[in-house]
Design an enzyme around this catalytic site. Structure first.
Site, PDB file in Angstrom:
ATOM      1  N   GLU A 202      37.000  -1.936  41.279  1.00  0.00           N
ATOM      2  CA  GLU A 202      36.511  -0.651  40.788  1.00  0.00           C
ATOM      3  C   GLU A 202      37.221  -0.270  39.482  1.00  0.00           C
ATOM      4  OE1 GLU A 202      37.028   1.886  44.211  1.00  0.00           O
ATOM      5  OE2 GLU A 202      35.238   1.099  45.175  1.00  0.00           O
ATOM      6  N   GLU A 281      30.735  -2.733  49.424  1.00  0.00           N
ATOM      7  CA  GLU A 281      31.376  -1.798  50.344  1.00  0.00           C
ATOM      8  C   GLU A 281      30.319  -0.843  50.885  1.00  0.00           C
ATOM      9  OE1 GLU A 281      34.790   0.253  48.813  1.00  0.00           O
ATOM     10  OE2 GLU A 281      35.880  -1.597  48.371  1.00  0.00           O
TER      11      GLU A 281
END
Ligand SMILES: *[C@@H]1O[C@H](CO)[C@@H](O)[C@H](O)[C@H]1NC(C)=O
Ligand SMILES: *[C@@H]1O[C@H](CO)[C@@H](O)[C@H](O)[C@H]1NC(C)=O
Ligand SMILES: *[C@@H]1O[C@H](CO)[C@@H](O)[C@H](O)[C@H]1NC(C)=O
Ligand SMILES: *[C@@H]1O[C@H](CO)[C@@H](O)[C@H](O)[C@H]1NC(C)=O
Length: 648
Positions: A202, A281
């Site tokens: 991320e 995710e």
């Protein structure tokens, strides 16, 4: 994870349309020919086929259904049980983070033994027939202390983490040169079960947006792992997150929970489209913060979202499939308006509970998976037995201030003004700061620190009497009275470094001056406390209790023992009337308890830390106040929220 107070991320507004992540679009982005297309794939290959919009494993179209498990949150004796249950749920792969700070406690000092034996964990995944999607960081977030980065990086206070800052890159490189050679022989192409490897995590959500850094990582990963392995990135669904998080030569994946962005009405603008798309995710639940409600996500909703994605032919990783526990000091924290520490439990409302038991959510997911691929033959292993060992009475052993010789054998550091944990090279736990009142204080006078400089909690004692607690974002001052020369002690607790967001340089300790009526106190003695070392060496059970009985308030150690009848089953321990502290059993640090703040009311005690046929030694460090009759209550089920406590 993507920071958000709920798993349902805000729907992107018109100005912030998520990027299209279909493979054809990516093929344009990645037209650099970095991923060779071979007419005849080698015997073992795992590749992206942009033309047909799919993964190919040994040449055949392939999609994975995966679940996250973090070996650092599961005691080693339970690894096989958890992985077997994941396999029996119909998963084809597991997604695994490697926390750098778990393995390199000091610069150049590596630990891959016992619970930290990541190679043994990977061996088990292979033995059970699971593929692995590996996420070796170096930054991982994971709601893990400092997002997996070692606290010693902050010994250089000016370091710019997650950037091409030379000191940071040098540390990263020496770590990758130790770690990645252990990984290389386990890559799918080399006969192993690792099909893809994530680079950073991320990164698009991080302020630095340093392409030089991502390019450097890409170079190191390629140099150490070879040119064939599929490398990828993972980011949130927003355009700005993808801008800084993706790089030519890295396959971009995204992460989101049920409801986003699958429920976007305008198909064209949707940020995600199968097949060939990947949700790295897919949130099955969410984490808990101290002081906030217990998070939960309905099984039906999770199952439906999964089915929708699988219908599209996408590959999906469920985060988490098994959350586990933030033992010891490993829980991280978030920063959103204020510092928000994560609870000890990382149950996550995941399909396998914190204790590794199949839940209703697991069976709902398994039913969905069975519509798309055959389930393994055989039954789901049952929940592990739990045991209510009942009430165990504890005795006060000593006030913390009376055992500094044991906890800090090297003695204190002298300093005119307070020093941070990092300045004295203490990563976790507790440091005691001591000085004397410079004058008589006959009327109640303000003792305080500037905002955000008590990181994260300071337990204040004057002449060894507990006065109250200073907090990072809460109460930052107390009123005190005393005489010139009286001893003032402040025990500082690190509640876990921030793991996500723009600023993860989260220094600990007293970061500013403590002042009495606005004039800074000086001449400090600073005691770095090695509590875990003492406890692992058998203290305080082998020592005589200190007789000074100063009452129940303030930091003190309590001890007790209990025996298991026959077999050491898993159990959950409740803290009736206790305030806040840390628990060890047989030297194993089970983490923080804080029932008045909640929501977590019990700590998970894996049976593997208990002994059979000899006493189990309990040590509690209570920081604020113990109950009049100190005892612990061992239950056969966890209590995650206030509701249950109220009716308990
Ligand atoms: C507390 O947990 C119980 C059982 O797990 C659940 O039914 C209830 O909704 C939870 N309450 C809150 C406030 O989270
Ligand atoms: C991060 O916060 C620390 C204080 O906690 C501060 O000293 C530092 O300048 C901040 N860094 C950035 C990049 O904002
Ligand atoms: C503490 O106070 C001293 C004296 O006023 C000052 O020199 C020093 O910079 C202060 N330290 C911090 C961290 O504010
Ligand atoms: C428990 O404490 C006793 C002393 O009371 C000691 O002899 C024993 O070694 C301790 N056991 C463990 C596992 O720490």
């Amino acid at each position: 994870m993507v920071v958000s107070t709920s798993p349902f991320l805000p729907r992107p507004g018109l100005a912030q349309r998520p990027a299209r992540m279909g493979l054809p679009a990516l093929a344009l982005l990645l037209a650099a020919g970095l991923l060779p297309t071979q007419a005849y794939p080698p015997a073992r290959s795992f590749q992206l086929d942009y033309e047909d919009d799919c993964f190919r494993k040994d040449g055949a179209p392939f999609r994975y259904i995966s679940g996250s498990i973090h070996y650092a949150r599961v005691p080693r004796p339970a690894w096989r049980d958890r992985l077997l249950k994941m396999y029996m749920s119909g998963l084809s792969a597991v997604q695994v983070y490697i926390p750098w700070n778990y393995h390199e406690p000091l610069p150049g000092v590596y630990d891959f033994a016992g619970d930290r034996d990541v190679e043994a964990f990977l061996d088990l995944t292979a033995e059970l027939g699971l593929l692995v999607i590996l996420r070796p960081g170096p930054y991982i977030c994971a709601e893990w202390e400092m997002g997996g980065l070692p606290a010693w990086l902050l010994w250089k206070p000016d370091i710019v983490l997650r950037s091409s800052h030379p000191a940071y890159l040098a540390a990263v490189d020496s770590w990758l040169h130790v770690l990645l050679p252990k990984i290389k022989p386990r890559l799918y192409q080399h006969g192993g079960n690792i099909i893809s490897v994530q680079v950073e995590n991320e990164y698009g959500s991080y302020y630095a947006c340093d392409y030089e850094y991502l390019r450097h990582l890409l170079g190191s990963f390629r140099a150490l792992l070879g040119t064939e392995v599929l490398l990828f990135t993972t980011d949130g669904t927003q355009v700005w997150e993808l801008r800084c998080g993706t790089l030519q030569g890295l396959y971009a994946t995204i992460d989101f929970g049920p409801g986003t962005p699958m429920e976007e009405e305008e198909e064209e603008e949707r940020g995600w489209e199968g097949p060939g798309s990947v949700n790295s995710e897919y949130y099955t639940g969410w984490l808990d913060y101290w002081g906030e409600a217990h998070a939960s996500t309905s099984s039906a909703r999770v199952a439906q979202g999964l089915e929708d994605m699988l219908e599209l032919g996408a590959s999906v990783n469920m985060y988490m499939f098994h959350g586990g526990t933030n033992f010891a000091y490993w829980s991280g924290a978030d920063f959103k308006d204020q510092y928000k520490p994560v609870t000890t439990s990382y149950d996550y409302d995941a399909p396998l509970s914190e204790a590794g038991d199949p839940t209703e959510k697991l069976f709902a997911i398994r039913t969905v998976i069975s519509k798309f691929q055959p389930l393994p033959v055989g039954p789901m292993p049952p929940a592990t037995p739990k045991y209510a060992y009942g009430r165990v009475v504890l005795q006060k052993h000593a006030d913390l201030l009376d055992v500094l010789d044991v906890l800090c054998p090297s003695g204190p550091i002298q300093s005119q003004f307070p020093l941070t944990f990092e300045a004295i090279k203490q990563a976790h736990g507790f440091v005691l700061y001591r000085t004397r009142l410079p004058r008589d204080v006959l009327d109640p006078t303000t003792l305080g620190a500037p905002p955000h400089s008590v990181c994260d909690r300071g337990y204040v004692m004057l002449q060894q009497e507990y006065q109250g607690t200073l907090e990072r974002d809460g109460q930052t001052m107390l009123r005190v009275m005393g005489r010139e020369g009286d001893t003032l002690d402040v025990l500082l607790e690190n509640m876990g470094r921030i793991s996500f967001g723009a600023n993860i340089s989260d220094f600990k300790g007293l970061l500013g001056n403590l002042s009495l009526d606005s004039s800074p106190l000086s001449n400090w003695l600073i005691y770095p406390l090695a509590i875990d070392t003492a406890i692992q060496q058998g203290w305080p059970h082998a020592a005589l209790p200190k007789s000074s009985s100063r009452g129940r308030a303030g930091p003190a150690f309590y001890t007790g023992t209990f025996e298991t009848p026959g077999i050491a089953w898993d159990t959950f321990v409740k803290f009736p009337g206790w305030t806040k502290g840390q628990l060890w059993i047989n030297g194993f640090n089970l983490g923080r308890y804080w029932p008045p703040r909640g929501p977590q009311q019990t700590l998970f005690v894996p049976g593997s830390v208990l002994h059979v046929g000899r006493p189990n030694n309990i040590t509690v460090l209570e920081l604020e106040g113990a109950p009049p009759t100190p005892f612990l209550l061992f239950l056969d089920q966890p209590l995650f929220n206030r509701t249950l406590t109220a009716t308990e």
